[in-house]
Design an enzyme around this catalytic site. Structure first.
Site, PDB file in Angstrom:
ATOM      1  N   GLU A 340     -17.094  11.545 -27.545  1.00 40.97           N
ATOM      2  CA  GLU A 340     -18.195  12.370 -27.054  1.00 40.97           C
ATOM      3  C   GLU A 340     -19.119  11.558 -26.152  1.00 40.97           C
ATOM      4  O   GLU A 340     -19.569  10.470 -26.536  1.00 40.97           O
ATOM      5  CB  GLU A 340     -19.021  12.916 -28.221  1.00 40.97           C
ATOM      6  CG  GLU A 340     -18.240  13.788 -29.178  1.00 40.97           C
ATOM      7  CD  GLU A 340     -19.016  14.115 -30.440  1.00 40.97           C
ATOM      8  OE1 GLU A 340     -18.639  15.080 -31.117  1.00 40.97           O
ATOM      9  OE2 GLU A 340     -19.996  13.395 -30.743  1.00 40.97           O
ATOM     10  N   CYS A 341     -19.424  12.079 -24.987  1.00 42.02           N
ATOM     11  CA  CYS A 341     -20.438  11.533 -24.106  1.00 42.02           C
ATOM     12  C   CYS A 341     -20.200  10.040 -23.855  1.00 42.02           C
ATOM     13  O   CYS A 341     -19.287   9.682 -23.119  1.00 42.02           O
ATOM     14  CB  CYS A 341     -21.829  11.795 -24.696  1.00 42.02           C
ATOM     15  SG  CYS A 341     -23.166  11.739 -23.477  1.00 42.02           S
TER      16      CYS A 341
END
Length: 444
Positions: A340-341
């Site tokens: 994520e991210c």
């Protein structure tokens, strides 16, 4: 000192952002801890940084209560689960009391209503005095189902200022519970997305100052007397076993990157894996590791690379070739991975020219950094999940990549942010919330 054997709970709400919720919430959490009380902290909304402050202040994980990502029943279940065995539950609100992702939806007032919790209203009294009686009266009467149990004033400048504020509380019919003096030592430490979360010593100094200010002029004992909680039953659900957690396994190992570079983690996500809420079969064993310090990732059935600050540590991440090699081998051999991210940036080719893992043909950059944020509904072919997007960086695709999911915002409007899949790796900017999702179809 009075002894409190029952459980108390309340929401710290405010008239607006900048009222001092962080100061008062963390001051109360540390004060309760100093009194020998077990305080369970919670945060309204998807924020990672406030929850980290709470953990430093209370010594316990702070749990996000977010009706967009999890729904009302899920929030009730989380509150029941994580308040168990505690003496007092402190829920820090978000923005103003009635500000949610869509009017009042998801607001601190909404959370207070569904959990049956009273609200301690916090008001920044700078540049105002008795006129705040009208503000208090408005908040008290706007929604009768929200119980405003008392008020704390922040940024009180003098004894006369305090005298007028006491009259404002009395004449509005809201109990005066204390105040916090104007004090430059209570400025919340922040930089780059709010704060780099490895600075616990800085946070602890702030929390200690906040606790001193709160214990000096806030009636903590009275707060415990006027507040209480209502219990709720945990909402259970059946889930399909995940592909990496077959019926012949007693437990699944989940390797979680967790250090200065990777630390945006919803505790409820990890607890759901540990408690079998999403695995379907067996239970999860969380194994934390550091891509900055460890030589290689641990043996695991699932790799979780959360968001954080890889751009601040890109040289050190790049220099740890053994770790990058082990992650690359895990993914190339079909290992199940969620990135994520910041975790997605780490799997890319480079961050501002500094070599990363080279799994995804992406180049990340902080050049021309602009904030992009908002709740997301993420629809894969086999399932739907909720999440939150929050980043300043951007990426360039070095090869054409197809998004395997569509995303919409809280208004149902399409968002162009892609979600990538490579073998059994799912990666994207959106921080997924799976504690209330059956993501058994995520890899189908």
């Amino acid at each position: 000192m009075k002894c409190f054997t029952g459980k108390a709970g309340f929401v710290i709400g405010a008239v607006s952002s900048g009222s001092g919720k962080t100061t008062v919430t963390n001051g109360l959490l540390r004060s309760f801890r100093s009194m020998g009380l077990k305080a369970a902290p919670f945060k309204v909304g998807p924020d990672y940084i406030d929850t980290h402050f709470h953990k430093v202040a209370s010594g316990r994980d702070s749990i996000n209560l977010d009706v967009f990502m999890g729904g009302e029943d899920h929030v009730k279940g989380l509150f029941a689960d994580y308040s168990r065995g505690c003496d007092v539950c402190v829920v820090e609100g978000v923005m103003g009391l009635f500000d949610g992702y869509d009017c009042r939806k998801g607001s601190a007032a909404h959370i207070a209503e569904i959990l049956g919790l009273p609200v301690i209203l916090l008001i920044n009294a700078a540049s105002s005095a008795y006129s705040l009686a009208a503000v208090l009266s408005g908040f008290r009467n706007f929604n009768p189902s929200v119980n405003i149990a008392g008020v704390i004033f922040n940024n009180v400048a003098s004894d006369n200022h305090l005298r007028l504020l006491r009259y404002a509380a009395r004449d509005s019919g809201v109990e005066f519970l204390g105040y916090v003096k104007r004090d430059s030592s209570l400025i919340v430490p922040s930089r780059h997305l709010g704060l780099t979360l490895d600075e616990d010593d800085v946070i602890d100094r702030f929390v200690a100052n906040a606790a001193e200010a709160v214990s000096e002029n806030v009636d903590v004992a009275r707060i415990l007397e006027v507040t209480g909680i209502k219990s709720s039953e945990h909402i259970s659900r059946s889930v399909k076993p995940l592909p990496f957690c077959s019926s012949d396994k007693k437990k699944c190992r989940i390797a979680v990157a967790h250090d200065e570079a990777f630390n945006f983690i919803y505790p409820a996500n990890l607890h759901a894996l540990e408690s079998n809420d999403v695995l379907g079969m067996g239970y999860g064993e969380i194994v934390r590791f550091s891509p900055l310090r460890d030589e290689e990732m641990p043996e695991a059935d699932l790799l979780y690379l959360p968001g954080g600050y890889p751009e601040l540590y890109r040289e050190r991440l790049s220099a740890n070739k053994g770790m990058r090699k082990s992650i690359r081998e895990f993914i190339e051999n079909g290992g199940y991975t969620i990135a994520e991210c910041g975790g997605m940036l780490y799997l890319g080719d480079d961050i501002d020219g500094i070599e990363m893992c080279g799994i995804l043909p992406l180049s990340g950059t902080m050049a021309g950094a602009r904030l992009k944020l908002g709740y997301r509904t993420v629809r894969f072919q086999g399932c739907e999940m909720r999440g939150h997007e929050f980043h300043y960086s951007s990426v360039r695709e070095n090869e054409p990549l197809r998004s395997v999911a569509s995303q919409t915002d809280v208004r149902g409007e399409a968002v162009a942010t892609p979600v990538y899949r490579y073998k059994n790796t799912i990666a994207g900017y959106t921080h997924l919330y799976w504690a209330e999702s059956d993501f058994s179809k995520l890899w189908e």
